[in-house]
Design a protein around this motif. Structure first.
Motif, PDB file in Angstrom:
ATOM      1  N   LEU A 147     -23.868 -16.401 -44.713  1.00  0.00           N
ATOM      2  CA  LEU A 147     -24.331 -15.057 -44.359  1.00  0.00           C
ATOM      3  C   LEU A 147     -23.316 -14.347 -43.474  1.00  0.00           C
ATOM      4  CD1 LEU A 147     -28.101 -15.806 -43.709  1.00  0.00           C
ATOM      5  CD2 LEU A 147     -27.108 -14.588 -45.654  1.00  0.00           C
ATOM      6  N   ARG A 148     -22.750 -15.073 -42.516  1.00  0.00           N
ATOM      7  CA  ARG A 148     -21.721 -14.472 -41.651  1.00  0.00           C
ATOM      8  C   ARG A 148     -20.476 -14.123 -42.450  1.00  0.00           C
ATOM      9  NH1 ARG A 148     -21.110 -16.320 -35.685  1.00  0.00           N
ATOM     10  NH2 ARG A 148     -19.972 -14.379 -35.806  1.00  0.00           N
ATOM     11  N   ALA A 149     -20.116 -14.976 -43.401  1.00  0.00           N
ATOM     12  CA  ALA A 149     -18.956 -14.699 -44.248  1.00  0.00           C
ATOM     13  C   ALA A 149     -19.195 -13.440 -45.089  1.00  0.00           C
ATOM     14  CB  ALA A 149     -18.661 -15.896 -45.149  1.00  0.00           C
ATOM     15  N   ALA A 150     -20.369 -13.337 -45.703  1.00  0.00           N
ATOM     16  CA  ALA A 150     -20.682 -12.171 -46.539  1.00  0.00           C
ATOM     17  C   ALA A 150     -20.636 -10.893 -45.706  1.00  0.00           C
ATOM     18  CB  ALA A 150     -22.052 -12.346 -47.184  1.00  0.00           C
ATOM     19  N   ARG A 151     -21.170 -10.939 -44.512  1.00  0.00           N
ATOM     20  CA  ARG A 151     -21.150  -9.762 -43.641  1.00  0.00           C
ATOM     21  C   ARG A 151     -19.715  -9.389 -43.265  1.00  0.00           C
ATOM     22  NH1 ARG A 151     -25.097  -8.913 -38.730  1.00  0.00           N
ATOM     23  NH2 ARG A 151     -25.563  -6.891 -39.585  1.00  0.00           N
ATOM     24  N   ALA A 152     -18.899 -10.383 -42.923  1.00  0.00           N
ATOM     25  CA  ALA A 152     -17.517 -10.121 -42.530  1.00  0.00           C
ATOM     26  C   ALA A 152     -16.703  -9.546 -43.693  1.00  0.00           C
ATOM     27  CB  ALA A 152     -16.861 -11.392 -42.015  1.00  0.00           C
ATOM     28  N   MET A 153     -17.019  -9.953 -44.911  1.00  0.00           N
ATOM     29  CA  MET A 153     -16.270  -9.491 -46.078  1.00  0.00           C
ATOM     30  C   MET A 153     -16.648  -8.077 -46.508  1.00  0.00           C
ATOM     31  SD  MET A 153     -13.892 -11.530 -47.201  1.00  0.00           S
ATOM     32  CE  MET A 153     -13.680 -11.222 -48.963  1.00  0.00           C
TER      33      MET A 153
END
Length: 73
Positions: A23-29
């Motif tokens: 979830l953090r990766a998706a938000r950062a991307m």
């Protein structure tokens, strides 16, 4: 406009249980072409690889609980 691929953001998700690293990766991307995510949950590599495949991003394990997600050029 998103930063260039050379401007990979480092995201620290150590100590977080899945699905939080993904979830953090998706938000950062959302606003990046590339990120490096640090995640030590044993499930994280599979979750991040699945996220990358779903979004058509490149996924790479960099070692030491570090992973790269990158948009195609």
């Amino acid at each position: 406009m998103a930063p260039s691929d050379g401007d990979a953001l480092t995201v620290n998700a150590r100590g977080m249980k899945c699905p939080w690293p993904a979830l953090r990766a998706a938000r950062a991307m959302r606003n990046r072409n590339a990120i490096i995510i640090e995640a030590d949950d044993p499930i994280a590599p599979a979750e991040l690889a699945a996220l990358a495949q779903q979004q058509q991003w490149t996924f790479a394990a960099l070692g030491d609980h570090r992973f790269s997600l990158r948009r195609p050029i």
